[in-house]
Structure formats: structure tokens, C-alpha cells
Design a protein around this motif. Structure first.
Motif, PDB file in Angstrom:
ATOM      1  N   ASN A  58      10.680 -17.038  -7.035  1.00 12.63           N
ATOM      2  CA  ASN A  58       9.819 -18.214  -6.872  1.00 12.63           C
ATOM      3  C   ASN A  58       8.374 -17.800  -7.159  1.00 12.63           C
ATOM      4  O   ASN A  58       7.681 -17.269  -6.291  1.00 12.63           O
ATOM      5  CB  ASN A  58       9.953 -18.765  -5.451  1.00 12.63           C
ATOM      6  N   LYS A  59       7.924 -18.036  -8.373  1.00  7.25           N
ATOM      7  CA  LYS A  59       6.584 -17.584  -8.777  1.00  7.25           C
ATOM      8  C   LYS A  59       5.491 -18.372  -8.078  1.00  7.25           C
ATOM      9  O   LYS A  59       4.390 -17.860  -7.870  1.00  7.25           O
ATOM     10  CB  LYS A  59       6.438 -17.683 -10.303  1.00  7.25           C
ATOM     11  N   LYS A  60       5.777 -19.624  -7.687  1.00  6.59           N
ATOM     12  CA  LYS A  60       4.772 -20.398  -6.947  1.00  6.59           C
ATOM     13  C   LYS A  60       4.537 -19.790  -5.571  1.00  6.59           C
ATOM     14  O   LYS A  60       3.398 -19.765  -5.081  1.00  6.59           O
ATOM     15  CB  LYS A  60       5.217 -21.854  -6.827  1.00  6.59           C
ATOM     16  N   ALA A  61       5.601 -19.310  -4.949  1.00  8.04           N
ATOM     17  CA  ALA A  61       5.434 -18.663  -3.642  1.00  8.04           C
ATOM     18  C   ALA A  61       4.584 -17.408  -3.771  1.00  8.04           C
ATOM     19  O   ALA A  61       3.780 -17.092  -2.887  1.00  8.04           O
ATOM     20  CB  ALA A  61       6.799 -18.330  -3.049  1.00  8.04           C
ATOM     21  N   LEU A  62       4.733 -16.692  -4.888  1.00  6.16           N
ATOM     22  CA  LEU A  62       3.915 -15.501  -5.106  1.00  6.16           C
ATOM     23  C   LEU A  62       2.445 -15.872  -5.285  1.00  6.16           C
ATOM     24  O   LEU A  62       1.551 -15.164  -4.818  1.00  6.16           O
ATOM     25  CB  LEU A  62       4.422 -14.740  -6.330  1.00  6.16           C
ATOM     26  N   LYS A  63       2.189 -16.992  -5.979  1.00  8.88           N
ATOM     27  CA  LYS A  63       0.806 -17.455  -6.111  1.00  8.88           C
ATOM     28  C   LYS A  63       0.234 -17.820  -4.748  1.00  8.88           C
ATOM     29  O   LYS A  63      -0.940 -17.560  -4.460  1.00  8.88           O
ATOM     30  CB  LYS A  63       0.743 -18.648  -7.057  1.00  8.88           C
ATOM     31  N   ALA A  64       1.060 -18.424  -3.909  1.00  5.10           N
ATOM     32  CA  ALA A  64       0.608 -18.756  -2.554  1.00  5.10           C
ATOM     33  C   ALA A  64       0.283 -17.492  -1.767  1.00  5.10           C
ATOM     34  O   ALA A  64      -0.721 -17.424  -1.045  1.00  5.10           O
ATOM     35  CB  ALA A  64       1.677 -19.576  -1.834  1.00  5.10           C
ATOM     36  N   LEU A  65       1.132 -16.468  -1.912  1.00  7.67           N
ATOM     37  CA  LEU A  65       0.896 -15.205  -1.211  1.00  7.67           C
ATOM     38  C   LEU A  65      -0.445 -14.603  -1.597  1.00  7.67           C
ATOM     39  O   LEU A  65      -1.154 -14.041  -0.753  1.00  7.67           O
ATOM     40  CB  LEU A  65       2.027 -14.227  -1.528  1.00  7.67           C
ATOM     41  N   ARG A  66      -0.820 -14.730  -2.853  1.00 10.18           N
ATOM     42  CA  ARG A  66      -2.052 -14.118  -3.322  1.00 10.18           C
ATOM     43  C   ARG A  66      -3.286 -14.759  -2.690  1.00 10.18           C
ATOM     44  O   ARG A  66      -4.377 -14.187  -2.747  1.00 10.18           O
ATOM     45  CB  ARG A  66      -2.130 -14.173  -4.843  1.00 10.18           C
ATOM     46  N   GLN A  67      -3.112 -15.929  -2.076  1.00 11.28           N
ATOM     47  CA  GLN A  67      -4.228 -16.542  -1.349  1.00 11.28           C
ATOM     48  C   GLN A  67      -4.593 -15.741  -0.100  1.00 11.28           C
ATOM     49  O   GLN A  67      -5.748 -15.774   0.350  1.00 11.28           O
ATOM     50  CB  GLN A  67      -3.861 -17.971  -0.923  1.00 11.28           C
ATOM     51  N   VAL A  68      -3.599 -15.044   0.452  1.00 10.63           N
ATOM     52  CA  VAL A  68      -3.835 -14.327   1.711  1.00 10.63           C
ATOM     53  C   VAL A  68      -3.683 -12.822   1.548  1.00 10.63           C
ATOM     54  O   VAL A  68      -3.859 -12.084   2.518  1.00 10.63           O
ATOM     55  CB  VAL A  68      -2.874 -14.823   2.810  1.00 10.63           C
ATOM     56  N   LEU A  69      -3.351 -12.355   0.326  1.00 10.14           N
ATOM     57  CA  LEU A  69      -3.163 -10.927   0.098  1.00 10.14           C
ATOM     58  C   LEU A  69      -4.419 -10.335  -0.524  1.00 10.14           C
ATOM     59  O   LEU A  69      -4.820 -10.701  -1.618  1.00 10.14           O
ATOM     60  CB  LEU A  69      -1.969 -10.691  -0.840  1.00 10.14           C
ATOM     61  N   ASP A  70      -5.023  -9.410   0.175  1.00 14.76           N
ATOM     62  CA  ASP A  70      -6.193  -8.687  -0.334  1.00 14.76           C
ATOM     63  C   ASP A  70      -5.741  -7.254  -0.575  1.00 14.76           C
ATOM     64  O   ASP A  70      -5.644  -6.460   0.358  1.00 14.76           O
ATOM     65  CB  ASP A  70      -7.335  -8.746   0.684  1.00 14.76           C
ATOM     66  N   ARG A  71      -5.451  -6.941  -1.841  1.00 14.86           N
ATOM     67  CA  ARG A  71      -4.863  -5.638  -2.147  1.00 14.86           C
ATOM     68  C   ARG A  71      -5.850  -4.745  -2.880  1.00 14.86           C
ATOM     69  O   ARG A  71      -6.420  -5.123  -3.901  1.00 14.86           O
ATOM     70  CB  ARG A  71      -3.604  -5.819  -2.997  1.00 14.86           C
ATOM     71  N   ALA A  72      -6.031  -3.551  -2.361  1.00 18.77           N
ATOM     72  CA  ALA A  72      -6.848  -2.532  -3.037  1.00 18.77           C
ATOM     73  C   ALA A  72      -5.942  -1.727  -3.957  1.00 18.77           C
ATOM     74  O   ALA A  72      -4.910  -1.217  -3.531  1.00 18.77           O
ATOM     75  CB  ALA A  72      -7.504  -1.615  -2.012  1.00 18.77           C
ATOM     76  N   THR A  73      -6.281  -1.631  -5.225  1.00 15.78           N
ATOM     77  CA  THR A  73      -5.466  -0.890  -6.182  1.00 15.78           C
ATOM     78  C   THR A  73      -6.057   0.499  -6.419  1.00 15.78           C
ATOM     79  O   THR A  73      -7.196   0.795  -6.029  1.00 15.78           O
ATOM     80  CB  THR A  73      -5.381  -1.641  -7.522  1.00 15.78           C
ATOM     81  N   GLU A  74      -5.279   1.326  -7.120  1.00 13.90           N
ATOM     82  CA  GLU A  74      -5.717   2.694  -7.365  1.00 13.90           C
ATOM     83  C   GLU A  74      -6.848   2.767  -8.385  1.00 13.90           C
ATOM     84  O   GLU A  74      -7.400   3.836  -8.612  1.00 13.90           O
ATOM     85  CB  GLU A  74      -4.546   3.536  -7.834  1.00 13.90           C
ATOM     86  N   LYS A  75      -7.219   1.636  -8.997  1.00 12.14           N
ATOM     87  CA  LYS A  75      -8.311   1.655  -9.963  1.00 12.14           C
ATOM     88  C   LYS A  75      -9.617   2.128  -9.330  1.00 12.14           C
ATOM     89  O   LYS A  75     -10.470   2.705 -10.007  1.00 12.14           O
ATOM     90  CB  LYS A  75      -8.503   0.259 -10.563  1.00 12.14           C
ATOM     91  N   ILE A  76      -9.760   1.877  -8.035  1.00 14.96           N
ATOM     92  CA  ILE A  76     -10.997   2.279  -7.357  1.00 14.96           C
ATOM     93  C   ILE A  76     -11.121   3.792  -7.241  1.00 14.96           C
ATOM     94  O   ILE A  76     -12.194   4.321  -6.960  1.00 14.96           O
ATOM     95  CB  ILE A  76     -11.096   1.640  -5.953  1.00 14.96           C
ATOM     96  N   LEU A  77     -10.009   4.538  -7.485  1.00 11.57           N
ATOM     97  CA  LEU A  77     -10.014   5.992  -7.341  1.00 11.57           C
ATOM     98  C   LEU A  77     -10.476   6.702  -8.612  1.00 11.57           C
ATOM     99  O   LEU A  77     -10.757   7.890  -8.579  1.00 11.57           O
ATOM    100  CB  LEU A  77      -8.615   6.486  -6.965  1.00 11.57           C
ATOM    101  N   ASN A  78     -10.501   5.986  -9.742  1.00 12.02           N
ATOM    102  CA  ASN A  78     -10.947   6.570 -11.014  1.00 12.02           C
ATOM    103  C   ASN A  78     -10.151   7.830 -11.356  1.00 12.02           C
ATOM    104  O   ASN A  78     -10.714   8.893 -11.659  1.00 12.02           O
ATOM    105  CB  ASN A  78     -12.447   6.889 -10.959  1.00 12.02           C
ATOM    106  N   LEU A  79      -8.836   7.699 -11.325  1.00 14.77           N
ATOM    107  CA  LEU A  79      -7.953   8.835 -11.596  1.00 14.77           C
ATOM    108  C   LEU A  79      -7.771   9.041 -13.099  1.00 14.77           C
ATOM    109  O   LEU A  79      -7.979   8.113 -13.885  1.00 14.77           O
ATOM    110  CB  LEU A  79      -6.583   8.588 -10.948  1.00 14.77           C
ATOM    111  N   PRO A  80      -7.388  10.234 -13.521  1.00 18.80           N
ATOM    112  CA  PRO A  80      -7.141  10.483 -14.951  1.00 18.80           C
ATOM    113  C   PRO A  80      -5.951   9.669 -15.437  1.00 18.80           C
ATOM    114  O   PRO A  80      -5.114   9.219 -14.640  1.00 18.80           O
ATOM    115  CB  PRO A  80      -6.868  11.988 -15.008  1.00 18.80           C
ATOM    116  N   PRO A  81      -5.813   9.479 -16.746  1.00 19.85           N
ATOM    117  CA  PRO A  81      -4.701   8.679 -17.276  1.00 19.85           C
ATOM    118  C   PRO A  81      -3.360   9.378 -17.095  1.00 19.85           C
ATOM    119  O   PRO A  81      -3.283  10.598 -16.967  1.00 19.85           O
ATOM    120  CB  PRO A  81      -5.056   8.530 -18.757  1.00 19.85           C
TER     121      PRO A  81
END
Length: 403
Positions: A58-81
Motif C-alpha cells: 500500500n504505497k499510500k500508507a507509506l506516504k502517510a508514514l512519511r508524514q511522521v517519520l523523521d529519518r536520518a540517513t548515512e549521507k550525513i556521515l560523508n562516507l567513501p563510495p
């Protein structure tokens, strides 16, 4: 806020994740201002599926989840490729082992058909039997002797209740069997040696070899130590080792000039740091920048990713090669190749859930997350040569036999 990796193997897993994270049970959602408002219970399993077969999310439910999900990704770590490559090889089983392999595959396919045609839900006994057959296929490719005798025969641990004399006899038999298997290197073992040599030619000194099952790593380690001195020092990090032995193996591996760490995916999935260690006098070692997944894969890609992150984490700067090199060393047509195909579906679902990335879907209207067939359907029979048929230029759907 979430910063960890979600363990997602199917849409229904989202209900448990949301329950653990105390997600709303009555979340109001409107896809756009003119759309009808929907109220989602994010802890209800039925919220996350869009068909009876559970093949669509259910992709709409996933869009709803993103309203309340604050996710930090590894991009903030500036890791090598990360450079990830799949590498196939020829198993080259002898004719007898190839025939035995095909027999197990035929039995697994017949059991799968019986399960699908039955009117009742598959029993735990039937599923366990099918999983055992798939593991046996993995073992045949890694070491026919291991498949024939079973991992328990290679273990130094005797059955419970054995006397001291029985334990000693069991250890002697296990050691002799381990030696016998190591003196008959399989195509998988030779392919691993060759892949290690290629990575070393690129500048890698310390390399991790990760597998789901540990016995094949013990066999290969003994072969390396006796017949392949060019691989350097060999170390083991698995569930059989004590915490002290694990710590010593990690430390010595990272400080050696050239070495291989045989790592159990289950033991190395968390709490292990394999980058840039400091010595007792403050000196900094290079650490590990390469990992090979080989021997056997787990069914969950999240376990593979967690293991991979042991060398792609804070502190990793890749001073030698400027990138983290990951290799997946499995023959096309094998059970592990089929498991890897299934991993693609699960990774696409995880990317959609965690980061809103729908690269694995064919647009906004495509909600089918399960695109691969069953594992046993994607397993190919062995040819008389003890190898699988060559990979086609265009991949074939094992269910429809169409590109």
C-alpha cells in the motif's frame, strides 16, 4: 527520528516496526487537497498490503508514514563510495556430485509444487524440509563432501552426554574430515582464492570473507593456511569463538600486513568495527576496505547490509583504494544467486519505506514489490560438466520463461 536500518522482508513487517516505534493508530492522510481523507492504523498489518497474495504494498500508507517519520540517513556521515559487483564462477562439480545436486533440486521442486497445490497452509515441517533442501544445494556448490556428511560431522563438539573417550574420538574424526575436505578444493574455494588475488592486485591487504554458514569457511581457512601462503594470515570470527577470541581475531587481522578474516554474517552483523584501528602507541592502521560475500547468503538482505557496514562506517576513509569494494561471489543459476534475486525485491521495498526511493517500481501506479519468483524456481540444474548453463544475455523469468 529513526537512524537504524529497518529489517523488512515483507510489507507486513511494517506493522511490527510501527508498533515498536509507537506509530499513530489513527493517522489522517490526504494524498492531495482534493483527495478523500483516509485514516490509517499504522500498527495494523492490513494497512500495508494491497492484495490477498501480499505481492503489492500500500504505497499510500507509506506516504502517510512519511508524514511522521523523521529519518536520518548515512549521507550525513560523508562516507567513501561503495563499489558493489556480482561475480559468477564455474562450480566444476564432479559428475557424481552434479547428479546428486540435481536430485536434491528435483525433490525441492516437487515439494514446492505439493505445497502450492495443497488446500491447506504449508506446515512448519514442510517449510523446514524445503529450507533444508535449499541449504543442501548451497553446500553442494561450496563443498560436495560437506553436503554429503553434514556440518555436524565437521564440528569438534560431540553430542551431549558423550564420554571423554567419545568426545576425543569425535574430535579426531571431525579433524580428519576437515583435512580431507580442505585437500579437495571445490570450484567455489578456487574462485574465492582468485577473487582475493584480484583485490590484492588493487591494493587491498586485509579482506573480509563473509558467509552465512561457517563450516565451509573452516574448510577453506585450512586450505589457505596449508596451500595458499600468499593469502597471508587467516582469522575466524564466528559464533563458536569466545568474546576474547573474537576480540583477538579482530585486532590481529586489522594490524597484520596481509590477511583474511572469515566472518560469520550472523556474528558480524553488529557491534563490529573494522576500520582504521589505533595501536597501543597511538599509531593508526589502514584497516579493511574490501569484503567478499561467498559460500552462502542469508535470506534477508538486511543481514547482508548490516555485515557490509562493518567496513563502511564512521572512521572509514579508504586511504589505500579510496572506495569500499564489495563482491558477491556466487554462480549464476545457483541457490545463492536465486536468493540474491529475491534480495532485490526486499531491498526495493526497504528503499521505498525508509527513504521514499521507488527505483524498484515501475512508476507511481506500480505497487507490486514481489517481482521475482520463488527461490527454488530460479535454481537451475547442473550440466554434465558440473557447471550451470551460462548466463543469458537477457535474463529469463523462471516462471514464464520469457525475457
Amino acid at each position: 527520528m529513526a537512524s537504524g536500518t529497518f529489517l523488512i522482508n515483507k510489507p507486513l513487517d511494517m506493522a511490527g516496526i510501527c508498533k515498536g516505534g509507537n506509530a499513530p493508530r489513527a493517522l489522517r492522510f490526504k494524498e492531495h487537497k482534493d483527495a478523500r481523507e483516509i485514516i490509517y492504523d499504522l500498527q495494523d498489518p492490513n494497512t500495508w498490503i494491497a492484495d490477498r497474495d501480499h505481492r503489492k504494498v500500500n504505497k499510500k500508507a507509506l506516504k502517510a508514514l512519511r508524514q511522521v517519520l523523521d529519518r536520518a540517513t548515512e549521507k550525513i556521515l560523508n562516507l567513501p563510495p561503495i563499489e558493489e559487483l556480482g561475480v559468477s564462477y564455474e562450480p566444476t562439480l564432479d559428475p557424481e556430485a552434479a547428479t546428486e545436486y540435481n536430485g536434491v533440486l528435483q525433490e525441492a521442486r516437487a515439494l514446492k509444487v505439493r505445497i502450492e497445490q495443497s488446500q491447506h497452509k504449508a506446515s512448519a515441517k514442510e517449510l523446514t524440509q524445503l529450507m533444508t533442501m535449499l541449504q543442501l544445494l548451497q553446500k553442494y556448490v561450496a563443498s560436495p563432501l560437506l553436503a554429503r556428511r553434514g556440518a555436524a560431522a565437521f564440528s569438534a563438539s560431540a553430542p551431549a552426554g558423550s564420554s571423554a573417550a567419545e568426545k576425543a574420538a569425535h574430535r579426531a574424526r571431525a579433524a580428519a574430515l576437515l583435512d580431507e575436505a580442505s585437500r579437495e578444493p571445490s570450484g567455489a574455494m578456487v574462485a574465492l582464492r582468485d577473487e582475493l588475488n584480484q583485490l590484492r592486485a588493487q591494493g587491498h591487504k586485509q579482506i573480509v570473507v563473509a558467509a552465512n554458514h561457517t563450516t565451509i569457511m573452516k574448510i577453506t581457512k585450512q586450505w589457505f593456511e596449508r596451500d595458499c601462503p600468499e593469502q597471508g594470515e587467516c582469522f575466524t570470527y564466528d559464533g563458536d569463538a569466545t568474546p576474547e577470541k573474537k576480540l583477538r581475531a579482530k585486532r590481529d587481522f586489522l594490524r597484520c600486513n596481509r590477511g583474511v578474516l572469515f566472518l560469520s554474517i550472523g556474528s558480524g552483523g553488529c557491534g563490529l568495527h573494522l576500520v582504521r584501528p589505533r595501536g597501543p602507541n597511538g599509531e593508526i592502521f589502514h584497516g579493511c576496505e574490501a569484503m567478499i560475500f561467498w559460500g552462502s547468503l542469508p535470506y534477508s538482505p538486511a543481514h547482508v547490509r548490516q555485515c557490509m557496514k562493518r567496513i563502511h562506517r564512521i572512521g572509514q576513509t579508504c586511504p589505500v583504494t579510496k572506495k569500499v569494494s564489495i563482491r558477491y561471489l556466487f554462480p549464476y543459476g545457483s541457490c545463492d544467486y536465486a536468493i540474491g534475486t529475491m534480495h532485490g525485491d526486499k531491498q526495493s521495498l526497504a528503499a521505498l519505506v525508509q527513504d521514499g526511493n521507488d527505483y524498484g517500481f515501475g512508476g507511481d501506479t506500480d505497487s507490486q514489490w514481489r517481482k521475482a519468483g520463488r527461490i527454488v524456481d530460479a535454481c537451475l540444474p547442473m550440466l554434465e560438466s558440473g557447471c550451470f548453463a551460462p548466463m543469458p544475455q537477457h535474463k529469463i523469468d523462471p516462471l514464464t520463461n520469457q525475457p
